[in-house]
Design a protein around this motif. Sequence first.
Motif, PDB file in Angstrom:
ATOM      1  N   VAL A   1       0.952  -1.190   0.096  1.00 33.95           N
ATOM      2  CA  VAL A   1       0.248   0.313   0.344  1.00 33.95           C
ATOM      3  C   VAL A   1       1.067   1.367   0.183  1.00 33.95           C
ATOM      4  CG1 VAL A   1      -1.768   1.552   0.927  1.00 33.95           C
ATOM      5  CG2 VAL A   1      -1.530  -1.592   1.700  1.00 33.95           C
ATOM      6  N   ALA A   2       1.141   2.127  -0.931  1.00 29.73           N
ATOM      7  CA  ALA A   2       1.602   2.762  -0.972  1.00 29.73           C
ATOM      8  C   ALA A   2       1.566   4.275  -0.556  1.00 29.73           C
ATOM      9  CB  ALA A   2       2.070   3.489  -2.378  1.00 29.73           C
ATOM     10  N   LEU A   3      -0.387   4.238  -0.613  1.00 32.29           N
ATOM     11  CA  LEU A   3      -0.931   5.053   0.325  1.00 32.29           C
ATOM     12  C   LEU A   3      -1.911   4.891   0.529  1.00 32.29           C
ATOM     13  CD1 LEU A   3      -0.026   8.224  -0.730  1.00 32.29           C
ATOM     14  CD2 LEU A   3      -2.138   8.463  -2.498  1.00 32.29           C
TER      15      LEU A   3
ATOM     16  N   GLU B   1       9.651  11.042   4.303  1.00 32.48           N
ATOM     17  CA  GLU B   1      11.037  10.223   4.779  1.00 32.48           C
ATOM     18  C   GLU B   1      10.427   9.289   2.786  1.00 32.48           C
ATOM     19  OE1 GLU B   1      13.018   8.764   8.299  1.00 32.48           O
ATOM     20  OE2 GLU B   1      10.533   7.634   7.748  1.00 32.48           O
ATOM     21  N   ASN B   2      11.517   8.998   2.681  1.00 36.32           N
ATOM     22  CA  ASN B   2      12.103   8.092   1.692  1.00 36.32           C
ATOM     23  C   ASN B   2      10.935   7.204   1.424  1.00 36.32           C
ATOM     24  OD1 ASN B   2      15.069   8.440   1.220  1.00 36.32           O
ATOM     25  ND2 ASN B   2      13.900   9.037  -0.162  1.00 36.32           N
ATOM     26  N   GLY B   3       9.774   6.403   0.479  1.00 37.87           N
ATOM     27  CA  GLY B   3       8.745   5.998   0.151  1.00 37.87           C
ATOM     28  C   GLY B   3       7.322   5.995   1.072  1.00 37.87           C
ATOM     29  N   ALA B   4       7.367   7.467   1.386  1.00 38.18           N
ATOM     30  CA  ALA B   4       6.358   7.815   2.165  1.00 38.18           C
ATOM     31  C   ALA B   4       5.309   8.017   1.311  1.00 38.18           C
ATOM     32  CB  ALA B   4       6.735   9.049   2.962  1.00 38.18           C
ATOM     33  N   GLY B   5       5.061   8.183   0.535  1.00 43.02           N
ATOM     34  CA  GLY B   5       4.235   7.727  -1.296  1.00 43.02           C
ATOM     35  C   GLY B   5       3.862   8.967  -0.980  1.00 43.02           C
ATOM     36  N   LYS B   6       4.468   9.657  -1.241  1.00 40.06           N
ATOM     37  CA  LYS B   6       4.743  11.708  -1.703  1.00 40.06           C
ATOM     38  C   LYS B   6       5.172  11.287  -4.170  1.00 40.06           C
ATOM     39  CE  LYS B   6       9.013  12.630   0.226  1.00 40.06           C
ATOM     40  NZ  LYS B   6       9.707  11.342   0.228  1.00 40.06           N
ATOM     41  N   SER B   7       5.604  10.307  -4.214  1.00 41.56           N
ATOM     42  CA  SER B   7       5.788  10.238  -5.840  1.00 41.56           C
ATOM     43  C   SER B   7       4.216  10.019  -6.125  1.00 41.56           C
ATOM     44  CB  SER B   7       6.765   9.991  -6.356  1.00 41.56           C
ATOM     45  OG  SER B   7       7.639  10.201  -5.751  1.00 41.56           O
ATOM     46  N   THR B   8       3.730   8.963  -4.745  1.00 38.21           N
ATOM     47  CA  THR B   8       3.066   7.671  -5.796  1.00 38.21           C
ATOM     48  C   THR B   8       1.557   9.011  -5.953  1.00 38.21           C
ATOM     49  OG1 THR B   8       3.816   6.190  -4.457  1.00 38.21           O
ATOM     50  CG2 THR B   8       1.278   6.217  -5.273  1.00 38.21           C
ATOM     51  N   LEU B   9       0.997  10.007  -4.622  1.00 35.37           N
ATOM     52  CA  LEU B   9       0.115  11.134  -4.473  1.00 35.37           C
ATOM     53  C   LEU B   9       0.230  12.258  -5.664  1.00 35.37           C
ATOM     54  CD1 LEU B   9      -1.622  12.306  -2.249  1.00 35.37           C
ATOM     55  CD2 LEU B   9       0.293  13.954  -2.195  1.00 35.37           C
TER      56      LEU B   9
ATOM     57  N   ALA C   1      12.295  -2.573  -7.572  1.00 31.44           N
ATOM     58  CA  ALA C   1      11.315  -1.596  -8.619  1.00 31.44           C
ATOM     59  C   ALA C   1      10.557  -1.099  -7.577  1.00 31.44           C
ATOM     60  CB  ALA C   1      11.185  -1.904  -9.807  1.00 31.44           C
ATOM     61  N   THR C   2      10.298  -2.174  -6.407  1.00 29.69           N
ATOM     62  CA  THR C   2       9.007  -1.902  -5.398  1.00 29.69           C
ATOM     63  C   THR C   2       9.166  -0.862  -4.617  1.00 29.69           C
ATOM     64  OG1 THR C   2       8.923  -3.714  -4.562  1.00 29.69           O
ATOM     65  CG2 THR C   2       8.152  -4.197  -6.668  1.00 29.69           C
ATOM     66  N   LEU C   3      10.784  -0.556  -4.415  1.00 27.83           N
ATOM     67  CA  LEU C   3      11.155   0.145  -2.772  1.00 27.83           C
ATOM     68  C   LEU C   3      11.328   2.121  -2.997  1.00 27.83           C
ATOM     69  CD1 LEU C   3      11.802  -2.819  -2.273  1.00 27.83           C
ATOM     70  CD2 LEU C   3      14.126  -1.378  -1.612  1.00 27.83           C
TER      71      LEU C   3
HETATM   72  N1  ATP Z   1       4.995   1.042  -8.673  1.00 30.08           N
HETATM   73  C1  ATP Z   1       4.922   0.861  -7.851  1.00 30.08           C
HETATM   74  N2  ATP Z   1       4.882  -0.808  -7.499  1.00 30.08           N
HETATM   75  C2  ATP Z   1       4.939  -1.365  -6.291  1.00 30.08           C
HETATM   76  N3  ATP Z   1       5.548  -0.480  -4.738  1.00 30.08           N
HETATM   77  C3  ATP Z   1       5.044   0.441  -5.617  1.00 30.08           C
HETATM   78  C4  ATP Z   1       5.576   1.354  -6.639  1.00 30.08           C
HETATM   79  N4  ATP Z   1       5.468   2.939  -6.373  1.00 30.08           N
HETATM   80  C5  ATP Z   1       6.275   2.898  -5.623  1.00 30.08           C
HETATM   81  N5  ATP Z   1       5.527   1.556  -4.909  1.00 30.08           N
HETATM   82  C6  ATP Z   1       6.346   1.629  -3.289  1.00 30.08           C
HETATM   83  O1  ATP Z   1       5.037   2.537  -2.749  1.00 30.08           O
HETATM   84  C7  ATP Z   1       5.609   3.551  -1.693  1.00 30.08           C
HETATM   85  C8  ATP Z   1       5.709   4.616  -1.713  1.00 30.08           C
HETATM   86  O2  ATP Z   1       6.448   5.018  -2.664  1.00 30.08           O
HETATM   87  P1  ATP Z   1       6.663   6.880  -3.558  1.00 30.08           P
HETATM   88  O3  ATP Z   1       7.841   6.607  -4.389  1.00 30.08           O
HETATM   89  O4  ATP Z   1       5.700   7.398  -3.601  1.00 30.08           O
HETATM   90  O5  ATP Z   1       7.239   7.450  -2.475  1.00 30.08           O
HETATM   91  P2  ATP Z   1       8.831   8.446  -1.807  1.00 30.08           P
HETATM   92  O6  ATP Z   1       7.555   9.350  -0.804  1.00 30.08           O
HETATM   93  O7  ATP Z   1       7.932   9.658  -3.508  1.00 30.08           O
HETATM   94  O8  ATP Z   1      10.058   8.698  -1.415  1.00 30.08           O
HETATM   95  P3  ATP Z   1      11.593   8.750  -2.036  1.00 30.08           P
HETATM   96  O9  ATP Z   1      11.275  10.540  -1.524  1.00 30.08           O
HETATM   97  O10 ATP Z   1      12.234   8.952  -2.212  1.00 30.08           O
HETATM   98  O11 ATP Z   1      10.843   9.434  -3.516  1.00 30.08           O
HETATM   99  C9  ATP Z   1       7.228   2.493  -1.580  1.00 30.08           C
HETATM  100  O12 ATP Z   1       6.974   1.745  -0.282  1.00 30.08           O
HETATM  101  C10 ATP Z   1       7.490   2.321  -2.895  1.00 30.08           C
HETATM  102  O13 ATP Z   1       7.725   0.739  -2.593  1.00 30.08           O
END
Ligand code: ATP
Lengths: 507, 323, 359, 309
Positions: A26-28, A46-54, A402-404
């Motif tokens: 669950v990214a978000l 933080e890294n992985g907080a879900g910002k890019s996903t948002l 890639a999922t990190l």
């Molecule tokens: N396409 C995807 N498939 C599976 N997991 C994903 C995918 N995209 C993102 N995630 C997961 O969703 C979570 C949030 O990722 P996201 O890229 O949104 O983080 P972020 O806040 O942008 O981090 P960063 O600051 O490192 O860029 C992470 O745990 C990531 O592993």
Amino acid sequence: MTTPTLADDIPVLELHHASKAFGAVVALSDGTIEILPGEIHALVGENGAGKSTLIKVLAGVHRPDSGDFRLDGKPVSFGTPADSKAAGISVIYQEPTLFPDLTVAENIYIGRQPRGRGGLISRSTMRAEATKLFATLGVPIDPERIAAGLSIADQQIIEIAKAISLDARVLIMDEPTAALSGVEVERLFGVARSLRDRGAGILFISHRFDEVFGLSDRITVMRDGAFIATHTTGSVTVDAIVREMVGRDISALFPKEEAVIGDPVLSVRGLGRAGVFSDISFDVRAGEIVGLAGLVGAGRTEVARAIFGIDRYDAGSVEVNGVPLRPHDPQSAITAGLGLVPEDRRKQGLVMELSVTRNATLTLRTALARFGLISGAREHALGEDWSRRLQVKTASPDLPVATLSGGNQQKVVLAKWLATDPQVLIVDEPTRGIDIGTKAEVHRLISDLAGRGIAVLMISSELPEVLGMADRILVMREGRLTATIDRTDATAERVMFAATETLESTP
Amino acid sequence: AAATPGDSGGSDGDGATEALSIAFLPKQLNNPYTDVVLSGGKAGTEEIGGEYSVVGPLEASASSQVSFINTLTQQGTKVIVIAANDPDAVGPALEEARAAGAKIVAFDSDTNPDYRDVFISQVVSKDVALIQVEQIAEQIGGSGEIAILSATANATNQNEWIKFIEEELASNPEYADITLVAKVYGDDDDAKSFQEAQGLLSAYPNLKGIISPTTVGIAATARYLSTTDFKGKVALVGLGLPNEMREFVKDGTVKEFALWDPAQLGYVAAFAGQALVDGTITGAVGDTFMAGELGEKEVGEGGIVIVGPPTRFNADNIDDYDF
Amino acid sequence: MSERTIVRSGEGVPATTAGTLPVRVRSRWTRILLSRDAVMFYALIAVVVYAYTQVPYFASTQTVGFLLLDVIPILLIAMPMALVIITGEIDLSVASTVGLTSAVMGVLFQAGVPIGVVLVLCLLLGTVLGAVNGFLVTALGLPSLAVTIGTLALYRGFALVVIGDNAVANFPQELTRFSTSKLGDTGIPVVMLLVLAVALVFGVLLHFTPFGRALVALGFNKEAAAFVGIRVGRAKFWLFVSTGLVSSLAGIFWTLRYSSARSDNATGIELAVIAAVLLGGVSIFGGTGSIPGVIIGVLLIGTINYTLRLARFSDVVLSIVTGALLIASVVAPSIAEWARGRLHARRTARLELQRAAAQ
Amino acid sequence: MLVVVTATINPLFLTPQGVKDLLLNATIVVILAIGQALVIITRNVDLSVGSILGLVAFGTGTLFAVYPGIPIILVFVIGMAFGAVLGAVNGLLVTIAKVPALVITLGTLYIYRGVNNAWAGGTQYFAGDRPRAFSSLSTDTIFGFPLITLLAIAVVVGVAIVLAYTRAGRDLYAIGSDPAAARLFGIPVTRRVLGAFVASGVLAGLAAVLYASRFNAVGATTGTGLELDVVAAAVVGGVAIFGGSGTVVGAAIGALLLTTITSALTALRVDKFWQQAIVGVLIIAAISVDRLVSLNRARKLRVSEARNV
Ligand SMILES: Nc1ncnc2c1ncn2[C@@H]1O[C@H](COP(=O)(O)OP(=O)(O)OP(=O)(O)O)[C@@H](O)[C@H]1O
Ligand SMILES: Nc1ncnc2c1ncn2[C@@H]1O[C@H](COP(=O)(O)OP(=O)(O)OP(=O)(O)O)[C@@H](O)[C@H]1O
Ligand SMILES: [Mg+2]
Ligand SMILES: [Mg+2]
């Protein structure tokens, strides 16, 4: 939780309680944000907080599993990025998305090229507009050049030019400054402010707090895929934000450990590559951290690539412990005890489709083998071990990297090199796009390495990082070394001066 | 599936109890010439009261026939009638088939004689070669440059005829003024043959005639000639199907060409198969058997059964034929 | 630039995993039993069982022999081809290498060269032909698809130059008989032992050696592979060499089995090999693929072909089935993925509801 | 250059008939290569063109056989529509299932060929079954230029303009250059790729109708093995096999070059057995030269952009 709204403005874009899962991840879980017209809004976490996903949800790249999404107060649903673009939302993604075979100008105007006679594309108009755009940004990029081979910084600048040229109502930028140097960052901020003054809403992500506080009107904090709070910038401190991001108390600034400095391990003599850099000579001693500073494009990455054997060089030599390295042969560099953490982790640092374990053990493939065969169990144990040691956040080390998130990916790259037990480690922008918590961990790791007698060459565009970590700072400008500054003498001013002075005035 | 499980090691006597299975394995399916041959085979098999089947590759390559022989062997087919793409490549497979009790009749294109019981030949190879030399000599007036446009470089029949043609040109004083300047291969492909024909005419400006001992080649060449200035000036002879060549004979591109009746091949092959199974013949020289309406046929030297002489087709008689 | 705060995360705080659903991490065995290779294997078994019970004459040891003899050349070449495709390249010249080997074998033998020497020279020839491909692709950096379309024409052309329109057939009986001889009365051709050895070599190479790890990595991402010291060019070069070598081995087998050396031997089988490799789960984009999968892919196509022929379906059906199978094999995972996604979305929605209700 | 050499050695090569033959031969491959270039530019490939050509060509033969009086223009329309449908099947499979085009079109190569075999069986239609006016299409000339060559030139120019000067055309390059970025950017990737496949199908359909006009027989095996020639033509013409760059003019020249080679070798009386080998050498030479030129350009770019270091 506080969600202050500026008086009577209706947000151009608002998203409430959005969730998005990728398979089991669950990214978000509770994505919430409001962007007002005429504000600059920072998104931190933080890294992985879900910002890019948002952001990708806002951009229509991902369709949220649930949530309430509104444009100008009216519910919307974007199926594709084209929908969001049509609604006036312009996005710069974390990873640059240029088309390497197209010209720079075309990259900016793809899909909306100016049309001339007979509805056909007018290349001359397109070129003129691009030139104008670069002029306002103050960057000398040839619009007719193809995008292939551009440096990351130039790519980022083109992304920005692209977004600006759209004249969007909402501009969203995912770590736009990660690859930029001070001058370029300032220029970008200037543009962002003028866009804001024209009424656009701007959302940007950054891990650099000086930028966040220097530029934004409001700050939204995310943690573990969920909204934590939105603050007006003036009313909050860095410490408070950090506490919210990390969800726990943060101890002090990371102190550099003093290490015993030994004999030179890496010696570079008169290294030169036509058109890129020339006459580079320096030593890195055991236990020493040497910082390599300079403006973006100074040629630092190219030097590192040449030392490690990725690129050829035309002149000079590289020695490890007095033994010359075979040019253009990374394997022999690795055998000699060299490691390189490259600047572009998605393209160079990792094989995104492979698991965390496989990536972490890729440098050890020969060492893992007995009688030429690799033992899966040992490989696995090693992978687990390293992801635990570096606290890599992942549901299982068997999942593809890639999922990190970006920061955790960087940890895997580090793990890969630490596993080889190197004598010299070259790290190129080791904390680019890494959150504050992880960054400190990376610093501690690097410092630890030096403490164990490893020679470290650290390329970084962040002055505080260089000043804080390095025993000695080399400065490059336009392909040449312009200064060597000792830790004790190092100040931001001296480094910046050496990085920007013209070659003629070099003593 | 028409076949029913049964013992696969059938001996000669079994033929009486169940329908005699005769399988035809042409060089290539979906080829007009093949279809004519097979129509004869089908007629023959039906007259005998046998069970007719056709299997075969879509491309005429040496090895592609082997797996079909294998399956036929496994199905306990009594008679395999084959037009070999390569005289030797099918050998081991045919031996296995024989070991399992099948009789092998080669037709149209022979295998190595070791591997079959009889070969049903259209005509004597030499006759086919000679009639083509005769025709070209008549049409170009006994002197000048000629070329050959053949099927594939490895085609057994064509290569044999070409050998005879070359020998005849070299040895017969009547043809002393005729020079064979080129041999090209159209691979029995219409487009390829077409281009080869075109290439010949551009490479040899003085070319007076072309021999194309293959139905595909002659039709393609005729078609090329008919659309160019060479029509009527460059002679074309060879082996063709009347239905394909009718147009060109009528418009003057082609004066005369030759062929036997392909249907007879299949027809005789079916009867030969039956004769082998019931023991009437063994493939030895002098054996005779009745081939339905074509009457008695005799096994000649080398186990070869000759069906009939080639026919000349020209504007006068072409409308009498339909194949 | 302003001061920057550098903070460090509290020691010993367990890494907070992003809010994940209760992850169903499947056990190793479930994963293996549900893998693509396994599914292909079930398909193969299903076909065999069906044919065994429903298709007349299938249930015999002859089937095994004929079927295996038919697939041996494809099976052989598919092994190195799988590795080549895994590294993101392709070799279309294999069939022409078979043809040229066959032609050279015929000519040399006819010229009176002892058969042992002929065989060695043929294998050497294959190695050289593969090295030429490898050189063009790795040293000159040309795209392999284009290069090997070129050598496909070139090598076949050489075959024609060498042997022209002749065919050589009189190879030693012992050898031609050996090429089709069976292991006792199992029906399994003796040559299968050689094929198994080749498969074992390539399987171990890909799955259990450092070189194999390197191949997979560079198949996914050449650049990242170079950054861990993998000699990308060299690895690819040797793969092309191995493809050439194995193709010439297949060429020798082909020539002996049909006891006929001709220039047009094995024309067009490159597409059959590639189809089988792709059906076996190797991704044309590189990186993904396994040797067991490829073997199953080859056997699946081979068995279906053979069964259809036995059941007296025309080759027309066969080519349609081959094509459909190939498409199904790549489309099916997409469909499965889509279905799983739908399921997951529903599950998430239900969980959301539960969570909402709990609050 | 090749043409000049050949013409000096064998003057007959450049007689009106020789030139006409050369152009006519090239026309069909040129049209196919244009379609292939469109697809390759999007980082896909269409291996089924030979089979599509076969099916449509046989369809054309059937049309004339069943409706002898059918207007020729209608035959063209039907042929191209048929090609479009076959191309669309490829395109839909590739875009909807998101699987590599090489696999899909290798699959449809087999399927279309199988269907063609099933449909045609041993039937072949010959030139005689078709109206004179239709056959003469491929031989008639205007000012010495064969009619269908002019048609091919028109197609080249038309497609070239679309590719270079329309947004949809430029999108194809963007997609081939970086498909993931194209999707992020909001380019309608699915629609464009589908479009490229349909266009390739339409052009293959057109080529097929012309084939029926030019050649005698159309049947079950028409067009077999053409796919590699067509891909080779596009690649020799400088269309990058990994997408993103290349022009249809290049592809057309590549096709012309390859056919010219074959004709030139025949005209030069090069031993038939050597011809294929020489074609192979030329393909490799063409891509090598292309590569060297682009490497050189890249190095110049590097040096020219360099600060004077
Ligand atoms: N396409 C995807 N498939 C599976 N997991 C994903 C995918 N995209 C993102 N995630 C997961 O969703 C979570 C949030 O990722 P996201 O890229 O949104 O983080 P972020 O806040 O942008 O981090 P960063 O600051 O490192 O860029 C992470 O745990 C990531 O592993
Ligand atoms: N102003 C410029 N003009 C031309 N090329 C440039 C310029 N800036 C960067 N480059 C390109 O970047 C390369 C050198 O940049 P490089 O990435 O090595 O610098 P760096 O100091 O490592 O910067 P970064 O901080 O991005 O890592 C050159 O080879 C060149 O291609
Ligand atoms: Mg991010
Ligand atoms: Mg750099």
